[in-house]
Design a protein around this motif. Structure first.
Motif, PDB file in Angstrom:
ATOM      1  N   VAL A  20       0.869  -1.188   0.208  1.00 28.81           N
ATOM      2  CA  VAL A  20      -0.025  -0.140  -0.113  1.00 28.81           C
ATOM      3  C   VAL A  20       0.783   1.429  -0.118  1.00 28.81           C
ATOM      4  N   ALA A  24      -1.229   7.172   1.987  1.00 29.52           N
ATOM      5  CA  ALA A  24      -2.783   7.057   1.815  1.00 29.52           C
ATOM      6  C   ALA A  24      -3.318   6.412   3.049  1.00 29.52           C
ATOM      7  N   THR A  25      -2.317   5.755   3.942  1.00 24.56           N
ATOM      8  CA  THR A  25      -2.861   5.032   5.007  1.00 24.56           C
ATOM      9  C   THR A  25      -3.281   6.086   6.159  1.00 24.56           C
ATOM     10  N   TRP A  49     -10.147   0.370   5.827  1.00 22.07           N
ATOM     11  CA  TRP A  49      -9.367   1.000   5.166  1.00 22.07           C
ATOM     12  C   TRP A  49      -8.052   0.014   4.241  1.00 22.07           C
ATOM     13  N   LEU A  53      -7.914   0.486   0.243  1.00 23.27           N
ATOM     14  CA  LEU A  53      -6.569   0.982  -0.369  1.00 23.27           C
ATOM     15  C   LEU A  53      -6.364  -0.016  -1.287  1.00 23.27           C
ATOM     16  N   ARG A  54      -6.264  -1.340  -1.046  1.00 25.91           N
ATOM     17  CA  ARG A  54      -5.803  -2.418  -1.885  1.00 25.91           C
ATOM     18  C   ARG A  54      -6.758  -2.358  -3.288  1.00 25.91           C
ATOM     19  N   HIS A  59      -2.211   3.399  -5.398  1.00 28.59           N
ATOM     20  CA  HIS A  59      -1.202   2.481  -5.259  1.00 28.59           C
ATOM     21  C   HIS A  59       0.131   2.660  -5.286  1.00 28.59           C
ATOM     22  N   THR A  85      -4.406   5.638  -8.822  1.00 29.26           N
ATOM     23  CA  THR A  85      -5.606   4.815  -8.409  1.00 29.26           C
ATOM     24  C   THR A  85      -5.835   3.687  -9.237  1.00 29.26           C
TER      25      THR A  85
END
Length: 122
Positions: A20, A24-25, A49, A53-54, A59, A85
């Motif tokens: 990830v 973005a985390t 979350w 994200l995955r 990415h 994305t």
């Protein structure tokens, strides 16, 4: 007998292992440390979350490259330096620009050569 020290890693390392994009985390993931047990729990039972994200991104470049079938260097040569994305990756696939065809051919040739070297070593 001494107790075993819990193994921890930086958030960047954990993000890489989870495939990830770190920025973005969630903030609590980015600001803390991740233990081996926490990483295993994230891998076996990912929270919402992480699943999001995955699925949708953004990415990291390694995932973008894999989904497009090119190398990370190929992405750089094409000027793709940012996280993308899933929708952006799909748009590139649909558009199928000349650079993508070229980089896929390059990647296929590299894999062919690696397979040939492996066969010759056996």
């Amino acid at each position: 007998m001494t107790a075993r020290k819990t193994q921890t890693m930086k958030p960047a390392t954990a993000a890489k292992k989870l495939d990830v994009y770190l920025p973005a985390t969630p903030a609590e993931f980015q600001d803390g440390v991740v233990s081996r047990e926490e990483l295993n729990a994230l891998q076996t039972d990912p929270p919402e979350w992480l699943r999001e994200l995955r699925k949708n991104g953004p990415h990291p470049r390694s995932v973008v490259a894999a989904r497009l079938g090119v190398s990370i260097s190929g992405l750089a040569r094409a000027g793709v330096t940012e996280a993308l994305t899933t929708d952006e990756i799909d748009a590139i696939r649909t558009e199928n620009p000349a650079w993508l065809e070229h980089e896929r051919a390059t990647q296929a040739e590299v894999r062919r050569q690696e397979a040939e070297l492996k066969r010759n070593r056996s």
